[in-house]
Design a protein around this motif. Structure first.
Motif, PDB file in Angstrom:
ATOM      1  N   LEU A  73       0.793  -1.298   0.066  1.00  0.00           N
ATOM      2  CA  LEU A  73       0.030  -0.024  -0.028  1.00  0.00           C
ATOM      3  C   LEU A  73       0.853   1.303   0.005  1.00  0.00           C
ATOM      4  O   LEU A  73       1.845   1.198   0.441  1.00  0.00           O
ATOM      5  N   GLN A  74       0.175   2.246  -0.650  1.00  0.00           N
ATOM      6  CA  GLN A  74       1.193   3.703  -0.590  1.00  0.00           C
ATOM      7  C   GLN A  74       0.067   4.655  -0.303  1.00  0.00           C
ATOM      8  O   GLN A  74      -0.855   5.017  -0.944  1.00  0.00           O
ATOM      9  N   TRP A  75       0.529   5.581   0.603  1.00  0.00           N
ATOM     10  CA  TRP A  75      -0.293   6.853   0.715  1.00  0.00           C
ATOM     11  C   TRP A  75       0.953   7.934   0.508  1.00  0.00           C
ATOM     12  O   TRP A  75       1.880   7.976   0.882  1.00  0.00           O
ATOM     13  N   VAL A  76       0.313   8.853  -0.382  1.00  0.00           N
ATOM     14  CA  VAL A  76       1.081  10.087  -0.704  1.00  0.00           C
ATOM     15  C   VAL A  76       1.389  11.288   0.247  1.00  0.00           C
ATOM     16  O   VAL A  76       2.378  11.837   0.462  1.00  0.00           O
ATOM     17  N   GLU A  77       0.172  11.596   0.981  1.00  0.00           N
ATOM     18  CA  GLU A  77       0.012  12.512   1.942  1.00  0.00           C
ATOM     19  C   GLU A  77      -0.910  12.200   2.992  1.00  0.00           C
ATOM     20  O   GLU A  77      -2.064  12.072   2.951  1.00  0.00           O
ATOM     21  N   LEU A  78      -0.280  11.819   4.131  1.00  0.00           N
ATOM     22  CA  LEU A  78      -0.859  11.813   5.415  1.00  0.00           C
ATOM     23  C   LEU A  78      -0.450  12.540   6.475  1.00  0.00           C
ATOM     24  O   LEU A  78       0.645  12.938   6.536  1.00  0.00           O
ATOM     25  N   SER A  79      -1.176  12.839   7.731  1.00  0.00           N
ATOM     26  CA  SER A  79      -0.967  13.660   8.601  1.00  0.00           C
ATOM     27  C   SER A  79      -0.352  12.881   9.469  1.00  0.00           C
ATOM     28  O   SER A  79      -0.460  11.718   9.708  1.00  0.00           O
ATOM     29  N   ARG A  80       0.494  13.495  10.539  1.00  0.00           N
ATOM     30  CA  ARG A  80       0.968  12.780  11.861  1.00  0.00           C
ATOM     31  C   ARG A  80      -0.159  11.921  12.541  1.00  0.00           C
ATOM     32  O   ARG A  80      -0.213  10.774  13.022  1.00  0.00           O
ATOM     33  N   MET A  81      -1.077  12.628  12.778  1.00  0.00           N
ATOM     34  CA  MET A  81      -2.492  12.216  13.600  1.00  0.00           C
ATOM     35  C   MET A  81      -3.038  10.710  12.994  1.00  0.00           C
ATOM     36  O   MET A  81      -3.241   9.815  13.257  1.00  0.00           O
ATOM     37  N   GLN A  82      -3.298  11.212  11.593  1.00  0.00           N
ATOM     38  CA  GLN A  82      -3.704   9.586  10.710  1.00  0.00           C
ATOM     39  C   GLN A  82      -2.564   8.503  10.948  1.00  0.00           C
ATOM     40  O   GLN A  82      -3.193   7.453  10.948  1.00  0.00           O
ATOM     41  N   ILE A  83      -1.489   8.813  10.952  1.00  0.00           N
ATOM     42  CA  ILE A  83      -0.462   7.550  10.943  1.00  0.00           C
ATOM     43  C   ILE A  83      -0.472   7.134  12.711  1.00  0.00           C
ATOM     44  O   ILE A  83      -0.426   5.921  12.823  1.00  0.00           O
ATOM     45  N   LEU A  84      -0.574   8.100  13.515  1.00  0.00           N
ATOM     46  CA  LEU A  84      -0.424   7.838  14.916  1.00  0.00           C
ATOM     47  C   LEU A  84      -1.692   6.786  15.427  1.00  0.00           C
ATOM     48  O   LEU A  84      -1.443   6.257  16.160  1.00  0.00           O
ATOM     49  N   THR A  85      -2.727   7.103  14.761  1.00  0.00           N
ATOM     50  CA  THR A  85      -3.940   6.465  15.010  1.00  0.00           C
ATOM     51  C   THR A  85      -4.377   5.165  14.404  1.00  0.00           C
ATOM     52  O   THR A  85      -5.272   4.724  14.478  1.00  0.00           O
ATOM     53  N   SER A  86      -3.382   4.828  13.566  1.00  0.00           N
ATOM     54  CA  SER A  86      -3.428   3.497  12.886  1.00  0.00           C
ATOM     55  C   SER A  86      -2.756   2.358  13.706  1.00  0.00           C
ATOM     56  O   SER A  86      -2.224   2.822  14.732  1.00  0.00           O
ATOM     57  N   ALA A  87      -2.945   1.058  13.080  1.00  0.00           N
ATOM     58  CA  ALA A  87      -2.577  -0.156  13.551  1.00  0.00           C
ATOM     59  C   ALA A  87      -0.861   0.014  13.686  1.00  0.00           C
ATOM     60  O   ALA A  87      -0.239  -0.947  14.104  1.00  0.00           O
ATOM     61  N   LEU A  88      -0.227   0.899  12.699  1.00  0.00           N
ATOM     62  CA  LEU A  88       1.177   0.788  12.771  1.00  0.00           C
ATOM     63  C   LEU A  88       1.723   1.178  14.149  1.00  0.00           C
ATOM     64  O   LEU A  88       2.876   0.612  14.339  1.00  0.00           O
ATOM     65  N   ARG A  89       1.226   1.987  14.847  1.00  0.00           N
ATOM     66  CA  ARG A  89       1.623   2.263  15.944  1.00  0.00           C
ATOM     67  C   ARG A  89       1.962   0.907  17.017  1.00  0.00           C
ATOM     68  O   ARG A  89       3.085   0.840  17.328  1.00  0.00           O
ATOM     69  N   PRO A  90       0.921   0.163  17.402  1.00  0.00           N
ATOM     70  CA  PRO A  90       1.122  -1.146  17.964  1.00  0.00           C
ATOM     71  C   PRO A  90       2.098  -2.079  17.424  1.00  0.00           C
ATOM     72  O   PRO A  90       2.870  -2.779  18.009  1.00  0.00           O
ATOM     73  N   LEU A  91       2.075  -2.073  16.180  1.00  0.00           N
ATOM     74  CA  LEU A  91       2.622  -3.339  15.351  1.00  0.00           C
ATOM     75  C   LEU A  91       4.193  -3.033  15.523  1.00  0.00           C
ATOM     76  O   LEU A  91       5.013  -3.655  15.809  1.00  0.00           O
ATOM     77  N   LEU A  92       4.509  -1.478  15.367  1.00  0.00           N
ATOM     78  CA  LEU A  92       6.036  -1.190  15.370  1.00  0.00           C
ATOM     79  C   LEU A  92       6.588  -1.001  16.824  1.00  0.00           C
ATOM     80  O   LEU A  92       7.484  -1.388  16.985  1.00  0.00           O
TER      81      LEU A  92
END
Length: 126
Positions: free
Chosen positions: A81-100
């Motif tokens: 998957l690719q996202w060209v423009e995301l905000s910090r909040m969009q990233i921090l509230t995703s499943a990426l945070r607990p996974l990382l």
């Protein structure tokens, strides 16, 4: 409430060459008996939701484009998957945070990188 994920074993690091440009990736082995590993919904930015267990193939690149703008490429098993423009909040509230976090990586640290000069628009000629 978000379940805590167990720490995976990284069995291999490699470059996924099925996508251009190649994506740094890892093969992961999760403890299948731990409660956080089981099949579930993984909420990603912009309403993308994946169903299944934690990924066994995972890769992530984050490039800061502006003060609060990031581009992300994500390998999740056989999906890229690719996202060209995301905000910090969009990233921090995703499943990426607990996974990382389960892998010992602080997402705040990855987001706090300097703005990439490759993505800045060229200045207008006088």
């Amino acid at each position: 409430m978000v379940e805590t994920l167990p720490e995976p074993e990284v069995t291999r690091c490699y470059f996924e060459d099925a996508y251009e440009p190649h994506l740094p990736a890892m093969s992961l082995r999760w403890d299948t008996h731990s409660p956080g590993w089981s099949e579930r919904l993984w909420y990603l930015p912009e309403g993308v939701c994946l169903v299944g267990p934690a990924p066994e193939r995972f890769g992530l690149t984050i490039q800061r484009r502006a003060t609060d703008s990031y581009s992300i490429r994500l390998l999740w098993d056989r999906t890229c998957l690719q996202w060209v423009e995301l905000s910090r909040m969009q990233i921090l509230t995703s499943a990426l945070r607990p996974l990382l976090a389960a892998m010992g990586t602080d997402l705040w640290y990855l987001l706090d990188q300097p703005v990439s000069t490759e993505t800045q628009l060229p200045l207008k000629a006088a």
